[in-house]
Design a protein around this motif. Sequence first.
Motif, mmCIF file in Angstrom:
data_model
loop_
_atom_site.group_PDB
_atom_site.id
_atom_site.type_symbol
_atom_site.label_atom_id
_atom_site.label_comp_id
_atom_site.label_asym_id
_atom_site.label_seq_id
_atom_site.Cartn_x
_atom_site.Cartn_y
_atom_site.Cartn_z
ATOM 1 N N ALA A 14 0.837 -1.204 0.000
ATOM 2 C CA ALA A 14 0.000 0.000 0.000
ATOM 3 C C ALA A 14 0.868 1.249 0.000
ATOM 4 C CB ALA A 14 -0.921 -0.011 1.215
ATOM 5 N N GLY A 15 1.940 1.237 0.793
ATOM 6 C CA GLY A 15 2.832 2.386 0.819
ATOM 7 C C GLY A 15 3.474 2.642 -0.523
ATOM 8 N N SER A 16 3.876 1.583 -1.204
ATOM 9 C CA SER A 16 4.466 1.727 -2.529
ATOM 10 C C SER A 16 3.474 2.349 -3.501
ATOM 11 C CB SER A 16 4.927 0.354 -3.031
ATOM 12 O OG SER A 16 5.438 0.440 -4.348
ATOM 13 N N TRP A 17 2.237 1.905 -3.434
ATOM 14 C CA TRP A 17 1.191 2.460 -4.299
ATOM 15 C C TRP A 17 0.979 3.938 -4.013
ATOM 16 C CZ3 TRP A 17 -1.830 2.226 -8.415
ATOM 17 C CH2 TRP A 17 -3.004 2.969 -8.438
ATOM 18 N N LEU A 18 0.852 4.294 -2.750
ATOM 19 C CA LEU A 18 0.578 5.682 -2.389
ATOM 20 C C LEU A 18 1.733 6.597 -2.777
ATOM 21 C CD1 LEU A 18 -1.052 5.089 1.115
ATOM 22 C CD2 LEU A 18 -2.218 5.792 -0.989
ATOM 23 N N ARG A 19 2.960 6.112 -2.608
ATOM 24 C CA ARG A 19 4.117 6.931 -3.001
ATOM 25 C C ARG A 19 4.183 7.139 -4.504
ATOM 26 N NH1 ARG A 19 6.359 3.793 1.124
ATOM 27 N NH2 ARG A 19 7.200 2.277 -0.373
ATOM 28 N N SER A 20 3.584 6.232 -5.275
ATOM 29 C CA SER A 20 3.633 6.350 -6.734
ATOM 30 C C SER A 20 2.611 7.343 -7.279
ATOM 31 C CB SER A 20 3.384 4.975 -7.375
ATOM 32 O OG SER A 20 2.001 4.624 -7.355
ATOM 33 N N ARG A 24 2.701 8.737 -11.148
ATOM 34 C CA ARG A 24 2.346 7.625 -12.010
ATOM 35 C C ARG A 24 1.311 8.060 -13.052
ATOM 36 N NH1 ARG A 24 1.343 2.906 -9.911
ATOM 37 N NH2 ARG A 24 0.081 2.164 -11.623
ATOM 38 N N PRO A 25 1.279 7.428 -14.225
ATOM 39 C CA PRO A 25 0.211 7.691 -15.189
ATOM 40 C C PRO A 25 -1.147 7.460 -14.523
ATOM 41 C CG PRO A 25 1.930 6.370 -16.190
ATOM 42 C CD PRO A 25 2.245 6.441 -14.728
ATOM 43 N N VAL A 26 -2.061 8.373 -14.750
ATOM 44 C CA VAL A 26 -3.302 8.349 -13.971
ATOM 45 C C VAL A 26 -4.184 7.170 -14.341
ATOM 46 C CG1 VAL A 26 -5.383 9.629 -13.373
ATOM 47 C CG2 VAL A 26 -3.208 10.825 -13.595
ATOM 48 N N GLY A 27 -4.362 6.919 -15.619
ATOM 49 C CA GLY A 27 -5.218 5.805 -16.018
ATOM 50 C C GLY A 27 -5.080 5.521 -17.491
ATOM 51 N N VAL A 66 -6.207 2.433 -11.602
ATOM 52 C CA VAL A 66 -6.351 3.843 -11.970
ATOM 53 C C VAL A 66 -6.047 4.690 -10.735
ATOM 54 C CG1 VAL A 66 -7.915 5.610 -12.858
ATOM 55 C CG2 VAL A 66 -8.082 3.253 -13.697
ATOM 56 N N ALA A 67 -5.258 5.714 -10.908
ATOM 57 C CA ALA A 67 -4.838 6.554 -9.780
ATOM 58 C C ALA A 67 -5.934 7.545 -9.406
ATOM 59 C CB ALA A 67 -3.540 7.271 -10.116
ATOM 60 N N THR A 68 -7.086 7.011 -9.048
ATOM 61 C CA THR A 68 -8.206 7.882 -8.694
ATOM 62 C C THR A 68 -7.952 8.661 -7.409
ATOM 63 O OG1 THR A 68 -9.256 5.968 -7.641
ATOM 64 C CG2 THR A 68 -9.958 6.505 -9.875
ATOM 65 N N SER A 69 -7.060 8.151 -6.551
ATOM 66 C CA SER A 69 -6.707 8.879 -5.332
ATOM 67 C C SER A 69 -5.582 9.869 -5.554
ATOM 68 C CB SER A 69 -6.302 7.897 -4.230
ATOM 69 O OG SER A 69 -7.429 7.206 -3.738
ATOM 70 N N GLY A 70 -5.064 9.943 -6.776
ATOM 71 C CA GLY A 70 -3.952 10.833 -7.062
ATOM 72 C C GLY A 70 -4.388 12.259 -7.323
ATOM 73 N N PRO A 71 -3.436 13.173 -7.413
ATOM 74 C CA PRO A 71 -3.760 14.601 -7.494
ATOM 75 C C PRO A 71 -4.253 15.085 -8.843
ATOM 76 C CG PRO A 71 -1.382 14.284 -7.571
ATOM 77 C CD PRO A 71 -1.976 12.933 -7.299
ATOM 78 N N ARG A 72 -4.168 14.246 -9.888
ATOM 79 C CA ARG A 72 -4.581 14.708 -11.215
ATOM 80 C C ARG A 72 -5.696 13.843 -11.803
ATOM 81 N NH1 ARG A 72 0.593 14.652 -10.953
ATOM 82 N NH2 ARG A 72 0.832 12.890 -12.376
ATOM 83 N N TYR A 73 -6.464 13.212 -10.940
ATOM 84 C CA TYR A 73 -7.667 12.512 -11.415
ATOM 85 C C TYR A 73 -8.842 13.463 -11.249
ATOM 86 C CZ TYR A 73 -11.224 9.073 -12.343
ATOM 87 O OH TYR A 73 -12.281 8.398 -12.906
ATOM 88 N N ARG A 409 -5.140 8.479 -22.597
ATOM 89 C CA ARG A 409 -4.038 7.604 -22.995
ATOM 90 C C ARG A 409 -2.676 8.203 -22.636
ATOM 91 N NH1 ARG A 409 -5.384 3.253 -25.872
ATOM 92 N NH2 ARG A 409 -7.547 3.133 -26.622
ATOM 93 N N ASP A 410 -2.601 9.516 -22.625
ATOM 94 C CA ASP A 410 -1.358 10.178 -22.237
ATOM 95 C C ASP A 410 -1.035 9.902 -20.772
ATOM 96 O OD1 ASP A 410 0.779 12.384 -22.367
ATOM 97 O OD2 ASP A 410 -0.572 13.120 -20.804
ATOM 98 N N GLY A 411 -2.043 9.907 -19.908
ATOM 99 C CA GLY A 411 -1.861 9.527 -18.517
ATOM 100 C C GLY A 411 -1.447 10.641 -17.576
ATOM 101 N N THR A 412 -1.188 11.848 -18.089
ATOM 102 C CA THR A 412 -0.838 12.954 -17.193
ATOM 103 C C THR A 412 -1.970 13.257 -16.232
ATOM 104 O OG1 THR A 412 0.631 13.947 -18.845
ATOM 105 C CG2 THR A 412 -0.184 15.393 -17.081
#
Length: 458
Positions: A14-20, A24-27, A66-73, A409-412
């Motif tokens: 989980a820590g590895s995921w959160l740090r990414s 990481r590409p969003v989706g 999918v990085a739905t918890s990330g800052p650019r979703y 598809r770009d993932g930014t």
Amino acid sequence: MGHDDVLHRAAELAGSWLRSLPERPVGVPVEPQALRDRLDPTLPDDGADPVAVLDRLVAALEPGLVATSGPRYFGFVTGGTLPAALATDWLVSAFDQNPAVAVLSPAVAAVEQVAAAWVLELLGLPAGASVGFVTGGQMANFSCLAAARHALLAGEGWDVEADGLAGAPVPTVLVGDHVHATAVQALRLLGFGARRARRVPADDQGRMRPDALAAALVEVEGPVLVCAQAGEVNTGAVDPLDAIADVVSARERAWLHVDGAFGLWAAASPGRRPLLAGVERADSWAVDAHKWLNVPYDCGLAIVRDPAAAVAALSVTASYLAVGGRDPSALTPESSRRARALPVYAALRALGRHGVAELVDRCCALARQAADELARCPQVRVLNDVVLNQVLFRVEDADTAAVVDHVQRDGTCWVGGTTWHGRPAVRLSVSNWSTTPGDISRSVAAVTDAIAAVSRAG
């Protein structure tokens, strides 16, 4: 093997995921069959070491996460997860409490009461209202409208819980032209019928027009259920709730419900609170804690002014149960469920009143930044008044669907397509505690690059 090894490994993964998440590409789209093949779909005859199971599962899932918890979703008004709420949610699973009946978990029942009181105070809703912790906005709407159905039909001398709807004086339902799909789904599940809900015209931002509501009510006899909205899903617009409440309160045997899945949280901000003037005059409110409060999924709040109506509509009875009005299962349609109130308590305790207001205001400011930066692109037309956290825009002289696909598809970042007034548009929702101004600028650059690429391709 005991719990410690597998839980420690889960924490590492989980820590590895959160740090990414920040980079990481969003989706990025992936073939569903390829994911299924990675999961080795044949059921094994023999078991496996739990740590090995975790490692293999995460490796198989990674391409499709999918990085739905990330800052650019920025899709689907999806919040992230606050650290305090996430950690508390791990404890929810570890404690394994079922708060359906207070005797099953006196501790969680107490947390529900405290968290409920905090939410009511924060949102400016009546202190005596009931709060049911349900799965999300869908079931919050369902639970509130079940209470409305009970109260309106009881006023006509009909016991809908005992006798059903056959032959009942079914209330007339009025909804705005931009009613959310979950409210319509709730009406369908409750037997009102999706097509029987009468649509009330809205303005250019999607707000229900009080004059049109008043005109519609002139033609209606008998009990009436009005569904208003705080936060139109494309524009973020809030219905003029005070004026709507004036219209509804002039009627006898009427119930006003507010679907405030994300927009109701704006009441926590002193600066945004005027947008929701009159919200406290409604009879019920639906809100989703996963959205702007940023707790994990599986947490909505069904709030009803008259707790007796909620209890009558939702409580369960059985010979082996001693369920009272203070028992959680008296306020939700579920008997077995997670201790959803714990992450809500943790989030509110960690943020405090000022922290929730700051979270709301920051997301709104970031949405304003996105709109301003997008508007600098000659091919972008921002379609909404950015009053909350939603930005709605159209791409001129380019295939909007192709632009959205290119961005994904770009993932930014991740933005979603929608339809507004019959034409394709793009929706960007800023709902995450971790989003920064830099994330907005990076994302706008990705969108404008996509527009340029699609335009070049013709």
